[in-house]
Design an enzyme around this catalytic site. Structure first.
Site, PDB file in Angstrom:
ATOM      1  N   LYS A  17       0.826  -1.399  -0.052  1.00 39.19           N
ATOM      2  CA  LYS A  17      -0.017  -0.142  -0.077  1.00 39.19           C
ATOM      3  C   LYS A  17       0.964   1.266  -0.042  1.00 39.19           C
ATOM      4  O   LYS A  17       0.552   2.149  -0.801  1.00 39.19           O
ATOM      5  CB  LYS A  17      -0.900   0.106   1.138  1.00 39.19           C
ATOM      6  CG  LYS A  17      -1.800  -1.363   1.248  1.00 39.19           C
ATOM      7  CD  LYS A  17      -2.860  -1.159   2.543  1.00 39.19           C
ATOM      8  CE  LYS A  17      -2.004  -1.014   3.864  1.00 39.19           C
ATOM      9  NZ  LYS A  17      -1.298  -2.387   4.120  1.00 39.19           N
ATOM     10  N   ARG A  97     -10.082   1.125   8.076  1.00 37.47           N
ATOM     11  CA  ARG A  97      -9.687  -0.182   8.038  1.00 37.47           C
ATOM     12  C   ARG A  97     -10.837  -1.473   8.719  1.00 37.47           C
ATOM     13  O   ARG A  97     -10.657  -2.384   8.695  1.00 37.47           O
ATOM     14  CB  ARG A  97      -8.571  -0.517   9.097  1.00 37.47           C
ATOM     15  CG  ARG A  97      -7.322   0.275   8.924  1.00 37.47           C
ATOM     16  CD  ARG A  97      -6.176  -0.644   9.461  1.00 37.47           C
ATOM     17  NE  ARG A  97      -5.115   0.400   8.814  1.00 37.47           N
ATOM     18  CZ  ARG A  97      -3.904  -0.292   8.528  1.00 37.47           C
ATOM     19  NH1 ARG A  97      -3.530  -1.574   8.756  1.00 37.47           N
ATOM     20  NH2 ARG A  97      -3.248   0.628   7.963  1.00 37.47           N
ATOM     21  N   ARG A 136      11.568  -5.963   4.998  1.00 37.85           N
ATOM     22  CA  ARG A 136      11.495  -4.459   4.789  1.00 37.85           C
ATOM     23  C   ARG A 136      12.582  -3.942   5.673  1.00 37.85           C
ATOM     24  O   ARG A 136      12.814  -4.259   6.780  1.00 37.85           O
ATOM     25  CB  ARG A 136      10.116  -4.182   5.013  1.00 37.85           C
ATOM     26  CG  ARG A 136      10.001  -2.551   5.047  1.00 37.85           C
ATOM     27  CD  ARG A 136       8.528  -2.259   5.229  1.00 37.85           C
ATOM     28  NE  ARG A 136       7.944  -2.604   6.186  1.00 37.85           N
ATOM     29  CZ  ARG A 136       6.590  -2.416   6.560  1.00 37.85           C
ATOM     30  NH1 ARG A 136       5.637  -2.013   5.450  1.00 37.85           N
ATOM     31  NH2 ARG A 136       5.822  -2.765   7.574  1.00 37.85           N
ATOM     32  N   ARG A 169      11.249  -2.137  11.197  1.00 35.71           N
ATOM     33  CA  ARG A 169      10.173  -1.696  11.819  1.00 35.71           C
ATOM     34  C   ARG A 169       9.763  -2.345  13.083  1.00 35.71           C
ATOM     35  O   ARG A 169       9.797  -3.906  13.077  1.00 35.71           O
ATOM     36  CB  ARG A 169       8.773  -1.400  11.038  1.00 35.71           C
ATOM     37  CG  ARG A 169       8.413   0.221  10.773  1.00 35.71           C
ATOM     38  CD  ARG A 169       7.333   0.097   9.660  1.00 35.71           C
ATOM     39  NE  ARG A 169       6.230  -0.473   9.965  1.00 35.71           N
ATOM     40  CZ  ARG A 169       5.187  -0.282   9.189  1.00 35.71           C
ATOM     41  NH1 ARG A 169       5.206   0.409   8.149  1.00 35.71           N
ATOM     42  NH2 ARG A 169       3.929  -0.870   9.633  1.00 35.71           N
ATOM     43  N   ARG A 180      -0.902  -8.901  13.259  1.00 35.64           N
ATOM     44  CA  ARG A 180      -1.562  -7.908  12.260  1.00 35.64           C
ATOM     45  C   ARG A 180      -2.373  -8.486  11.235  1.00 35.64           C
ATOM     46  O   ARG A 180      -3.331  -8.122  10.619  1.00 35.64           O
ATOM     47  CB  ARG A 180      -0.484  -7.092  11.573  1.00 35.64           C
ATOM     48  CG  ARG A 180       0.369  -6.085  12.478  1.00 35.64           C
ATOM     49  CD  ARG A 180       1.609  -5.777  12.033  1.00 35.64           C
ATOM     50  NE  ARG A 180       1.829  -4.989  10.785  1.00 35.64           N
ATOM     51  CZ  ARG A 180       2.862  -4.908  10.165  1.00 35.64           C
ATOM     52  NH1 ARG A 180       3.765  -5.591  10.669  1.00 35.64           N
ATOM     53  NH2 ARG A 180       2.771  -4.133   9.147  1.00 35.64           N
TER      54      ARG A 180
HETATM   55  P1  AP5 Z   1       4.981  -1.424   1.833  1.00 31.49           P
HETATM   56  O1  AP5 Z   1       4.528  -0.598   0.644  1.00 31.49           O
HETATM   57  O2  AP5 Z   1       5.566  -0.909   2.763  1.00 31.49           O
HETATM   58  O3  AP5 Z   1       3.541  -2.272   2.374  1.00 31.49           O
HETATM   59  P2  AP5 Z   1       2.298  -1.858   3.189  1.00 31.49           P
HETATM   60  O4  AP5 Z   1       1.077  -2.422   2.564  1.00 31.49           O
HETATM   61  O5  AP5 Z   1       2.391  -0.402   3.297  1.00 31.49           O
HETATM   62  O6  AP5 Z   1       2.690  -2.348   4.621  1.00 31.49           O
HETATM   63  P3  AP5 Z   1       2.470  -1.714   6.120  1.00 31.49           P
HETATM   64  O7  AP5 Z   1       3.279  -2.885   6.983  1.00 31.49           O
HETATM   65  O8  AP5 Z   1       2.955  -0.519   6.061  1.00 31.49           O
HETATM   66  O9  AP5 Z   1       0.918  -2.025   6.144  1.00 31.49           O
HETATM   67  P4  AP5 Z   1       0.046  -1.917   7.695  1.00 31.49           P
HETATM   68  O10 AP5 Z   1      -1.306  -1.892   6.970  1.00 31.49           O
HETATM   69  O11 AP5 Z   1       0.265  -3.260   8.340  1.00 31.49           O
HETATM   70  O12 AP5 Z   1       0.648  -1.101   8.507  1.00 31.49           O
HETATM   71  P5  AP5 Z   1       0.550   0.646   8.380  1.00 31.49           P
HETATM   72  O13 AP5 Z   1       1.996   1.413   8.408  1.00 31.49           O
HETATM   73  O14 AP5 Z   1      -0.440   0.891   7.623  1.00 31.49           O
HETATM   74  O15 AP5 Z   1       5.655  -2.986   1.143  1.00 31.49           O
HETATM   75  C1  AP5 Z   1       6.144  -3.872   2.033  1.00 31.49           C
HETATM   76  C2  AP5 Z   1       7.905  -4.257   1.718  1.00 31.49           C
HETATM   77  O16 AP5 Z   1       7.517  -4.987   0.359  1.00 31.49           O
HETATM   78  C3  AP5 Z   1       8.659  -3.207   1.462  1.00 31.49           C
HETATM   79  O17 AP5 Z   1       9.990  -3.475   1.795  1.00 31.49           O
HETATM   80  C4  AP5 Z   1       8.416  -3.067  -0.017  1.00 31.49           C
HETATM   81  O18 AP5 Z   1       9.610  -2.269  -0.622  1.00 31.49           O
HETATM   82  C5  AP5 Z   1       8.273  -4.249  -0.497  1.00 31.49           C
HETATM   83  N1  AP5 Z   1       7.215  -4.160  -1.712  1.00 31.49           N
HETATM   84  C6  AP5 Z   1       6.239  -3.546  -1.930  1.00 31.49           C
HETATM   85  N2  AP5 Z   1       5.460  -3.750  -3.152  1.00 31.49           N
HETATM   86  C7  AP5 Z   1       6.225  -4.958  -3.682  1.00 31.49           C
HETATM   87  C8  AP5 Z   1       6.090  -5.597  -4.794  1.00 31.49           C
HETATM   88  N3  AP5 Z   1       5.205  -5.568  -5.425  1.00 31.49           N
HETATM   89  N4  AP5 Z   1       7.274  -6.680  -4.975  1.00 31.49           N
HETATM   90  C9  AP5 Z   1       8.083  -6.818  -4.245  1.00 31.49           C
HETATM   91  N5  AP5 Z   1       8.128  -6.045  -3.021  1.00 31.49           N
HETATM   92  C10 AP5 Z   1       7.304  -5.101  -2.883  1.00 31.49           C
HETATM   93  O19 AP5 Z   1       0.027   0.775  10.053  1.00 31.49           O
HETATM   94  C11 AP5 Z   1       0.825   0.304  11.026  1.00 31.49           C
HETATM   95  C12 AP5 Z   1      -0.189   0.241  12.238  1.00 31.49           C
HETATM   96  O20 AP5 Z   1      -0.553   1.527  12.655  1.00 31.49           O
HETATM   97  C13 AP5 Z   1      -1.114  -0.794  12.190  1.00 31.49           C
HETATM   98  O21 AP5 Z   1      -0.863  -2.055  12.634  1.00 31.49           O
HETATM   99  C14 AP5 Z   1      -2.210   0.029  13.249  1.00 31.49           C
HETATM  100  O22 AP5 Z   1      -1.680  -0.559  14.606  1.00 31.49           O
HETATM  101  C15 AP5 Z   1      -1.871   1.303  13.225  1.00 31.49           C
HETATM  102  N6  AP5 Z   1      -2.880   1.847  12.003  1.00 31.49           N
HETATM  103  C16 AP5 Z   1      -2.648   2.443  10.872  1.00 31.49           C
HETATM  104  N7  AP5 Z   1      -3.668   2.593  10.282  1.00 31.49           N
HETATM  105  C17 AP5 Z   1      -4.719   2.554  11.330  1.00 31.49           C
HETATM  106  C18 AP5 Z   1      -6.288   2.697  11.267  1.00 31.49           C
HETATM  107  N8  AP5 Z   1      -6.955   3.308  10.034  1.00 31.49           N
HETATM  108  N9  AP5 Z   1      -6.844   2.594  12.426  1.00 31.49           N
HETATM  109  C19 AP5 Z   1      -6.125   1.802  13.306  1.00 31.49           C
HETATM  110  N10 AP5 Z   1      -4.871   1.569  13.398  1.00 31.49           N
HETATM  111  C20 AP5 Z   1      -4.214   2.042  12.470  1.00 31.49           C
END
Ligand code: AP5
Length: 225
Positions: A17, A97, A136, A169, A180
């Site tokens: 994402k 979410r 990552r 992270r 998660r």
């Molecule tokens: P990356 O693009 O970083 O993936 P991502 O989907 O953004 O993963 P996140 O771990 O950030 O998502 P998440 O939803 O768990 O966490 P968030 O930060 O939103 O890609 C991952 C890796 O793969 C990278 O190394 C990248 O280079 C590689 N990659 C990407 N695409 C690729 C491809 N096609 N091929 C190969 N490699 C690839 O949230 C974190 C925490 O915050 C949550 O757990 C929660 O506690 C809190 N939070 C966030 N939003 C909310 C909400 N709305 N409500 C409540 N709590 C929330």
């Protein structure tokens, strides 16, 4: 491009994402709102919100809806108020979410006379989630995201831009990834189904390369517009 393109990016942890959100927002000239990034910034700056949210993030749970929704409401309202008469396109990464957040989100959009055009659902296999997240690495200074195999830094474990040591992270530990993923399936799947019934979901195969995923997302959004 048509004005007021409001899209949401949904997908499992590690679905890509964040990687895609930046490119998609650039392509459509949207304001990007990432709840994960905003929460991490608050954790880093040790704000009250950040200290409260950290307890949930570190365990792989969602931060409480009222914290996240009021934070989003402020960002969206101030963006829209400063854009009177201009394009108000917005891309949400990681929000809403679950159905609870979504109900409040729809109320916010309604009040601002906006509505969701499309929900981009990046679907990836569970084994790829683990592969992506355990490889990552991020720069603690500029937050640039790397992947040790698919998007590695030029020099061993150093950010290409800042030259500082890359870190993992806190929530990319195996047991937290597992939690998660469980939370995602329990709370976010019903939200995807909700939007599927409204015919708003553009499902993308996220197992492909980042470039191919981006092409598919742009094609999907162009059809949804
Ligand atoms: P990356 O693009 O970083 O993936 P991502 O989907 O953004 O993963 P996140 O771990 O950030 O998502 P998440 O939803 O768990 O966490 P968030 O930060 O939103 O890609 C991952 C890796 O793969 C990278 O190394 C990248 O280079 C590689 N990659 C990407 N695409 C690729 C491809 N096609 N091929 C190969 N490699 C690839 O949230 C974190 C925490 O915050 C949550 O757990 C929660 O506690 C809190 N939070 C966030 N939003 C909310 C909400 N709305 N409500 C409540 N709590 C929330």
């Amino acid at each position: 491009m048509k004005n007021n393109l409001i899209c949401v990016l949904i997908g499992a942890p590690g679905a890509g994402k964040g990687t895609q959100a930046k490119s998609v927002a650039n392509y459509y000239n949207c304001k990007l709102i990432s709840t994960g990034d905003i929460l991490r910034e608050n954790v880093e700056n040790r704000t009250l919100l950040g200290l409260e949210a950290k307890k949930y993030i570190d365990n792989g749970n969602l931060a409480p809806a009222q914290i996240v929704v009021s934070m989003i409401k402020n960002v969206v309202k101030s963006f829209v108020e400063n854009k009177a008469g201009a394009d108000k396109s917005l891309l949400f990464d990681g929000f809403p979410r679950d159905l609870e957040q979504n109900k409040l989100f729809e109320q916010i959009l309604d009040e601002l006379n906006l509505s969701i055009k499309g929900v981009i659902y990046i679907n990836i296999d569970d084994d790829i989630v683990y592969e992506r997240l355990t490889n990552r690495r991020i720069c603690p200074k500029c937050n640039r995201v790397y992947h040790l195999k698919f998007n590695p830094p030029k020099f061993d474990n150093l950010c290409d831009d800042c030259k500082v040591k890359l870190i993992t992270r806190e929530d990319d530990k195996i047991d937290v990834i597992k939690k998660r993923l469980e939370v995602y399936k329990k709370l976010t799947y019903p939200l995807i189904e909700y939007y599927r019934k409204k015919n708003k979901v553009v499902e993308i195969n996220g197992n492909k390369s980042a470039d191919d995923v981006l092409k598919d997302i742009i094609a999907g959004i162009n059809c949804a517009k």
